[in-house]
Motif scaffolding. Structure first.
Motif, short mmCIF file in Angstrom:
data_model
loop_
_atom_site.label_atom_id
_atom_site.label_comp_id
_atom_site.label_asym_id
_atom_site.label_seq_id
_atom_site.Cartn_x
_atom_site.Cartn_y
_atom_site.Cartn_z
N ASP A 202 0.87 -1.18 0.00
CA ASP A 202 0.00 0.00 0.00
C ASP A 202 0.90 1.22 0.00
N VAL A 203 1.05 1.84 -1.17
CA VAL A 203 1.94 2.98 -1.35
C VAL A 203 1.19 4.26 -0.99
N GLY A 204 1.73 5.01 -0.04
CA GLY A 204 1.00 6.17 0.47
C GLY A 204 -0.14 5.71 1.35
N CYS A 205 0.17 4.81 2.28
CA CYS A 205 -0.86 4.14 3.09
C CYS A 205 -1.53 5.07 4.09
N GLY A 206 -0.95 6.24 4.35
CA GLY A 206 -1.58 7.19 5.26
C GLY A 206 -1.78 6.60 6.65
N THR A 207 -3.00 6.72 7.16
CA THR A 207 -3.30 6.23 8.51
C THR A 207 -3.62 4.74 8.54
N GLY A 208 -3.37 4.06 7.43
CA GLY A 208 -3.37 2.60 7.43
C GLY A 208 -4.72 1.90 7.38
N VAL A 209 -5.77 2.59 6.96
CA VAL A 209 -7.09 1.97 6.95
C VAL A 209 -7.12 0.73 6.06
N LEU A 210 -6.66 0.85 4.82
CA LEU A 210 -6.69 -0.28 3.90
C LEU A 210 -5.70 -1.36 4.34
N ALA A 211 -4.50 -0.96 4.72
CA ALA A 211 -3.48 -1.94 5.11
C ALA A 211 -3.97 -2.82 6.26
N CYS A 212 -4.59 -2.21 7.26
CA CYS A 212 -5.08 -2.99 8.40
C CYS A 212 -6.28 -3.82 8.02
N LEU A 213 -7.11 -3.31 7.14
CA LEU A 213 -8.27 -4.08 6.67
C LEU A 213 -7.81 -5.35 5.97
N LEU A 214 -6.81 -5.24 5.10
CA LEU A 214 -6.29 -6.41 4.39
C LEU A 214 -5.57 -7.36 5.34
N ALA A 215 -4.81 -6.79 6.27
CA ALA A 215 -4.10 -7.63 7.23
C ALA A 215 -5.08 -8.45 8.05
N GLY A 216 -6.22 -7.86 8.38
CA GLY A 216 -7.24 -8.59 9.12
C GLY A 216 -7.82 -9.74 8.34
N ASP A 217 -7.71 -9.67 7.01
CA ASP A 217 -8.18 -10.75 6.14
C ASP A 217 -7.09 -11.79 5.87
N GLY A 218 -5.93 -11.61 6.51
CA GLY A 218 -4.86 -12.59 6.36
C GLY A 218 -3.89 -12.30 5.23
N VAL A 219 -3.98 -11.11 4.61
CA VAL A 219 -3.07 -10.74 3.53
C VAL A 219 -1.76 -10.24 4.14
N ASP A 220 -0.64 -10.59 3.50
CA ASP A 220 0.67 -10.08 3.90
C ASP A 220 0.79 -8.66 3.33
N VAL A 221 0.84 -7.67 4.20
CA VAL A 221 0.75 -6.27 3.76
C VAL A 221 1.98 -5.48 4.19
N VAL A 222 2.46 -4.65 3.26
CA VAL A 222 3.49 -3.66 3.54
C VAL A 222 2.86 -2.29 3.31
N GLY A 223 2.92 -1.43 4.32
CA GLY A 223 2.41 -0.07 4.18
C GLY A 223 3.55 0.92 4.22
N VAL A 224 3.65 1.77 3.20
CA VAL A 224 4.73 2.75 3.14
C VAL A 224 4.16 4.15 3.02
N ASP A 225 4.73 5.08 3.77
CA ASP A 225 4.25 6.46 3.71
C ASP A 225 5.36 7.39 4.20
N PRO A 226 5.47 8.59 3.60
CA PRO A 226 6.51 9.53 4.04
C PRO A 226 6.14 10.32 5.28
N ALA A 227 4.88 10.19 5.74
CA ALA A 227 4.41 10.96 6.90
C ALA A 227 4.46 10.09 8.16
N GLU A 228 5.46 10.31 8.99
CA GLU A 228 5.60 9.53 10.22
C GLU A 228 4.40 9.71 11.14
N ALA A 229 3.81 10.90 11.17
CA ALA A 229 2.65 11.14 12.03
C ALA A 229 1.48 10.25 11.63
#
Length: 244
Positions: A42-69
């Motif tokens: 998930d490129v530009g994953c932001g606050t991780g809504v999609l990344a966590c949704l997919l992870a909850g479904d058992g998908v191996d997810v990498v979330g990358v974003d330039p905003a540490e906050a």
């Protein structure tokens, strides 16, 4: 350059409160199944809504974003411990042999120069396995969405949401300039707890379909499909490209 609403901790913490209905993400979840993707970036994953949704479904997810906050907010979500979070951008990704890379929302339009866009495409290409797919959405310039944004005023866009630290935050948007292919706008945020007023300026670049197709081809992708966005019919392109 990270927009303040993603990069300033106080604004990143309230971002999700103003984006509660992410129906657009349902289509990305469906494409994970369509392409039988086991590892997703998930490129530009932001606050991780999609990344966590997919992870909850058992998908191996990498979330990358330039905003540490924003990543700090993401790390506090359910299933966040199943996601590999990377502070950076597509150009800093390691070879992941991913099956699918996605860029949701306005991410594809924040790259204002041809050089930054080309570098991003090369980074995504390197992170994918051969035959892996890259899916992203971008607004169709022909829809002239900035004409709708031109109606943005405090009265028309005003929202209020509670803040975890106490009190509320008010926000509204306004169009700043249209100098095609660039469109700039500002969000204003007022915190009731201490009266703090913060602003976040954003600029998006509107690229034509043929321009995007050429850039993908130059980066080593084949464009398999260009779809309509189900949640914004007639307003966006959804590109499905494949790493050659």
């Amino acid at each position: 350059m990270v927009d303040a609403k993603f990069g300033v901790g106080r604004l990143a913490a309230v971002y999700d409160g103003f984006e509660p209905d992410r129906v657009d993400l349902e289509h990305y979840v469906a494409m994970v199944g369509e392409f039988a993707a086991r590892r997703v970036v998930d490129v530009g994953c932001g606050t991780g809504v999609l990344a966590c949704l997919l992870a909850g479904d058992g998908v191996d997810v990498v979330g990358v974003d330039p905003a540490e906050a924003s990543l700090e907010v993401a790390r506090g979500k359910e299933f966040a411990d199943r996601v590999r979070w990377i502070h950076g951008d597509a150009t800093t990704l390691p070879p992941l042999e991913a099956d699918l890379a996605v860029m949701t929302g306005n991410v594809a339009q924040v790259f204002l120069t041809d050089e930054d866009w080309a570098a991003t495409l090369r980074g995504v290409h390197a992170a994918l396995a051969t035959g892996g797919r890259f899916v992203f959405e971008t607004r169709d310039p022909a829809a002239r969405v900035w004409e709708e944004w031109g109606k943005w005023t405090r009265e028309n866009t005003h929202q209020v949401a509670p803040v975890a630290e106490g009190g509320t935050v008010e926000t509204w948007g306004e169009l700043l300039s249209v100098e095609l292919p660039f469109v700039s706008f500002r969000g204003t945020y007022v915190f009731s707890s201490d009266g703090a007023v913060l602003t976040s300026d954003s600029t998006l670049r509107f690229r034509e379909r043929d321009e995007l197709e050429q850039s993908l081809t130059a980066a080593g992708f084949a464009v398999d499909d260009v779809r309509d966005a189900p949640d914004r019919p007639g307003k966006e392109f959804v590109f499905v490209a494949r790493r050659l």
